[in-house]
Design a protein around this motif. Structure first.
Motif, PDB file in Angstrom:
ATOM      1  N   GLY A  51       0.818  -1.207   0.000  1.00  9.75           N
ATOM      2  CA  GLY A  51       0.000   0.000   0.000  1.00  9.75           C
ATOM      3  C   GLY A  51       0.850   1.253   0.000  1.00  9.75           C
ATOM      4  N   ASP A  52       0.183   2.392   0.007  1.00  9.89           N
ATOM      5  CA  ASP A  52       0.861   3.690  -0.017  1.00  9.89           C
ATOM      6  C   ASP A  52       1.180   4.218   1.373  1.00  9.89           C
ATOM      7  N   VAL A  53       0.506   3.661   2.386  1.00  5.74           N
ATOM      8  CA  VAL A  53       0.540   4.235   3.724  1.00  5.74           C
ATOM      9  C   VAL A  53       0.860   3.179   4.768  1.00  5.74           C
ATOM     10  N   VAL A  54       1.698   3.561   5.728  1.00  3.59           N
ATOM     11  CA  VAL A  54       1.909   2.777   6.942  1.00  3.59           C
ATOM     12  C   VAL A  54       1.287   3.609   8.053  1.00  3.59           C
ATOM     13  N   ILE A  55       0.395   3.000   8.818  1.00  6.62           N
ATOM     14  CA  ILE A  55      -0.301   3.740   9.869  1.00  6.62           C
ATOM     15  C   ILE A  55      -0.233   2.989  11.185  1.00  6.62           C
ATOM     16  N   THR A  56       0.167   3.685  12.220  1.00  7.72           N
ATOM     17  CA  THR A  56       0.129   3.113  13.562  1.00  7.72           C
ATOM     18  C   THR A  56      -1.183   3.547  14.193  1.00  7.72           C
ATOM     19  N   ILE A  57      -1.789   2.641  14.962  1.00 14.83           N
ATOM     20  CA  ILE A  57      -3.093   2.908  15.570  1.00 14.83           C
ATOM     21  C   ILE A  57      -2.992   2.682  17.061  1.00 14.83           C
ATOM     22  N   ASN A  59      -5.385   2.466  19.558  1.00 13.26           N
ATOM     23  CA  ASN A  59      -6.344   1.646  20.294  1.00 13.26           C
ATOM     24  C   ASN A  59      -6.767   0.386  19.542  1.00 13.26           C
ATOM     25  N   LEU A  60      -6.987  -0.685  20.283  1.00 16.46           N
ATOM     26  CA  LEU A  60      -7.301  -1.986  19.693  1.00 16.46           C
ATOM     27  C   LEU A  60      -8.628  -1.995  18.946  1.00 16.46           C
ATOM     28  N   THR A  61      -9.666  -1.388  19.505  1.00 15.53           N
ATOM     29  CA  THR A  61     -10.965  -1.371  18.824  1.00 15.53           C
ATOM     30  C   THR A  61     -10.849  -0.706  17.461  1.00 15.53           C
ATOM     31  N   THR A  62     -10.153   0.409  17.418  1.00 12.78           N
ATOM     32  CA  THR A  62      -9.962   1.116  16.153  1.00 12.78           C
ATOM     33  C   THR A  62      -9.122   0.287  15.199  1.00 12.78           C
ATOM     34  N   PHE A  63      -8.069  -0.345  15.699  1.00 10.72           N
ATOM     35  CA  PHE A  63      -7.243  -1.217  14.868  1.00 10.72           C
ATOM     36  C   PHE A  63      -8.092  -2.321  14.247  1.00 10.72           C
ATOM     37  N   ASN A  64      -8.934  -2.945  15.053  1.00 12.86           N
ATOM     38  CA  ASN A  64      -9.750  -4.060  14.558  1.00 12.86           C
ATOM     39  C   ASN A  64     -10.744  -3.642  13.488  1.00 12.86           C
ATOM     40  N   THR A  65     -11.255  -2.414  13.554  1.00 14.53           N
ATOM     41  CA  THR A  65     -12.250  -1.970  12.584  1.00 14.53           C
ATOM     42  C   THR A  65     -11.657  -1.144  11.446  1.00 14.53           C
ATOM     43  N   PHE A  66     -10.375  -0.844  11.512  1.00 18.01           N
ATOM     44  CA  PHE A  66      -9.749   0.009  10.503  1.00 18.01           C
ATOM     45  C   PHE A  66      -9.686  -0.703   9.151  1.00 18.01           C
ATOM     46  N   ASN A  67     -10.072   0.008   8.103  1.00 16.10           N
ATOM     47  CA  ASN A  67     -10.073  -0.528   6.744  1.00 16.10           C
ATOM     48  C   ASN A  67      -8.694  -0.317   6.110  1.00 16.10           C
ATOM     49  N   TYR A 100       3.876   7.833   6.335  1.00 17.72           N
ATOM     50  CA  TYR A 100       3.769   7.296   7.693  1.00 17.72           C
ATOM     51  C   TYR A 100       2.827   8.181   8.512  1.00 17.72           C
ATOM     52  N   LEU A 101       1.743   7.554   9.003  1.00 23.30           N
ATOM     53  CA  LEU A 101       0.713   8.255   9.751  1.00 23.30           C
ATOM     54  C   LEU A 101       0.539   7.621  11.126  1.00 23.30           C
ATOM     55  N   HIS A 102       0.037   8.423  12.058  1.00 22.57           N
ATOM     56  CA  HIS A 102      -0.346   7.896  13.366  1.00 22.57           C
ATOM     57  C   HIS A 102      -1.783   8.306  13.647  1.00 22.57           C
ATOM     58  N   PHE A 103      -2.583   7.341  14.086  1.00 21.46           N
ATOM     59  CA  PHE A 103      -3.992   7.536  14.372  1.00 21.46           C
ATOM     60  C   PHE A 103      -4.199   7.325  15.867  1.00 21.46           C
ATOM     61  N   GLY A 104      -4.405   8.425  16.590  1.00 20.20           N
ATOM     62  CA  GLY A 104      -4.551   8.337  18.035  1.00 20.20           C
ATOM     63  C   GLY A 104      -5.773   9.081  18.532  1.00 20.20           C
ATOM     64  N   ASP A 105      -6.016   8.971  19.821  1.00 20.18           N
ATOM     65  CA  ASP A 105      -7.098   9.725  20.445  1.00 20.18           C
ATOM     66  C   ASP A 105      -6.827  11.214  20.280  1.00 20.18           C
ATOM     67  N   ILE A 106      -7.905  11.990  20.249  1.00 19.89           N
ATOM     68  CA  ILE A 106      -7.752  13.444  20.182  1.00 19.89           C
ATOM     69  C   ILE A 106      -7.836  13.955  21.618  1.00 19.89           C
ATOM     70  N   LEU A 126       2.869  11.627  10.510  1.00 19.90           N
ATOM     71  CA  LEU A 126       1.887  12.700  10.461  1.00 19.90           C
ATOM     72  C   LEU A 126       0.640  12.255  11.213  1.00 19.90           C
ATOM     73  N   PRO A 127      -0.065  13.179  11.855  1.00 20.76           N
ATOM     74  CA  PRO A 127      -1.297  12.789  12.536  1.00 20.76           C
ATOM     75  C   PRO A 127      -2.389  12.475  11.517  1.00 20.76           C
ATOM     76  N   TYR A 128      -3.174  11.447  11.802  1.00 23.94           N
ATOM     77  CA  TYR A 128      -4.291  11.051  10.955  1.00 23.94           C
ATOM     78  C   TYR A 128      -5.576  11.221  11.751  1.00 23.94           C
ATOM     79  N   LYS A 129      -6.479  12.048  11.244  1.00 25.69           N
ATOM     80  CA  LYS A 129      -7.762  12.316  11.897  1.00 25.69           C
ATOM     81  C   LYS A 129      -7.590  12.755  13.349  1.00 25.69           C
TER      82      LYS A 129
END
Length: 183
Positions: A51-57, A59-67, A100-106, A126-129
Motif C-alpha cells: 500500500g501507499d501508507v503505513v499507519i500506527t493505531i 487503540n485496539l478497537t480502532t485497529f480491529n475496525t480500521f479498513n 507514515y501516519l499515526h492515528f490516536g485519540d484526540i 503525520l497525525p491522521y484524523k
C-alpha cells in the motif's frame, strides 16, 4: 526464582508481505490481522508494504475496525514498546517511500503518544484524523476534559497542535477513537 519472561506480540494487518527465515507470508490476501512474537521478530528478513501508507493505531478497537484497503496498519496499544518500535523501524528501513501516519485519540495522551513515537523511531509520522475537523464533526461523542487533561494540554508547547489544543480547551472536549465508527 523460575521467572519466565513471556514474549510480547506485534499485531499488524493490511497490504504487505513478511519474509521470516526465508518463508514468505503475503498477509495482504488474508482477512483480519496477524501477530508475531518478539522472539520471531528477530528472524524477520524483509517487510514489504504494498500500500501507499503505513499507519500506527493507538487503540485496539480502532485497529480491529480500521479498513486497510490501501494501507499497512500496526497496533500500538498506547505507547509503543521495544518490540513494536523495532518492527516499525524495520518497516521504515525497507519502505522509506511510504507515507507514515499515526492515528490516536484526540486528547493530550494522543498527542504525547504521537510525539513519543516520532522521537523514539526518528520517523516523522503525520497525525491522521487528529484534528479540529474530526473533533468538530463528532461532537456527539465528546468527553469533557478533566482537570488533569486541562493541565496536560496547557503544558504542550507545539505549534503543530496549538489550534487543536485551543479548540479542545475552549470547547471543553476530547475524543477517543473507540467512540466512533472510523470505517
Amino acid at each position: 526464582l523460575n521467572i519466565v519472561k513471556n514474549p510480547g506480540h506485534v499485531y499488524f494487518k493490511g497490504k504487505g508481505k513478511l519474509t521470516i527465515c526465508g518463508q514468505q507470508i503475503d498477509f495482504s490476501q488474508m482477512p483480519g490481522d496477524m501477530a508475531i512474537s518478539s522472539e520471531m521478530l528477530k528472524n524477520v528478513d524483509d517487510v514489504t508494504v504494498f500500500g501507499d501508507v503505513v499507519i500506527t493505531i493507538e487503540n485496539l478497537t480502532t485497529f480491529n475496525t480500521f479498513n486497510c484497503e490501501k494501507s499497512f496498519a500496526i497496533y500500538l496499544g498506547g505507547y509503543h514498546n521495544t518490540s513494536r518500535r523495532n518492527f516499525i523501524k524495520k518497516v521504515y528501513e525497507q519502505n522509506p517511500d511510504k507515507q507514515y501516519l499515526h492515528f490516536g485519540d484526540i486528547d493530550a495522551g494522543g498527542i504525547h503518544i504521537l510525539k513519543h513515537l516520532r522521537a523514539k523511531t526518528n520517523i516523522q509520522f503525520l497525525p491522521y484524523k487528529m484534528d479540529v475537523e474530526t473533533l468538530s464533526t463528532n461532537m456527539g461523542c465528546w468527553k469533557k476534559l478533566t482537570d488533569n487533561d486541562i493541565k496536560r494540554l496547557k503544558k504542550i508547547e507545539d505549534k503543530e497542535f496549538q489550534g487543536l489544543i485551543d479548540y479542545m480547551l475552549s470547547n471543553n472536549c476530547k475524543l477517543e477513537q473507540e467512540a466512533i465508527d472510523w470505517k
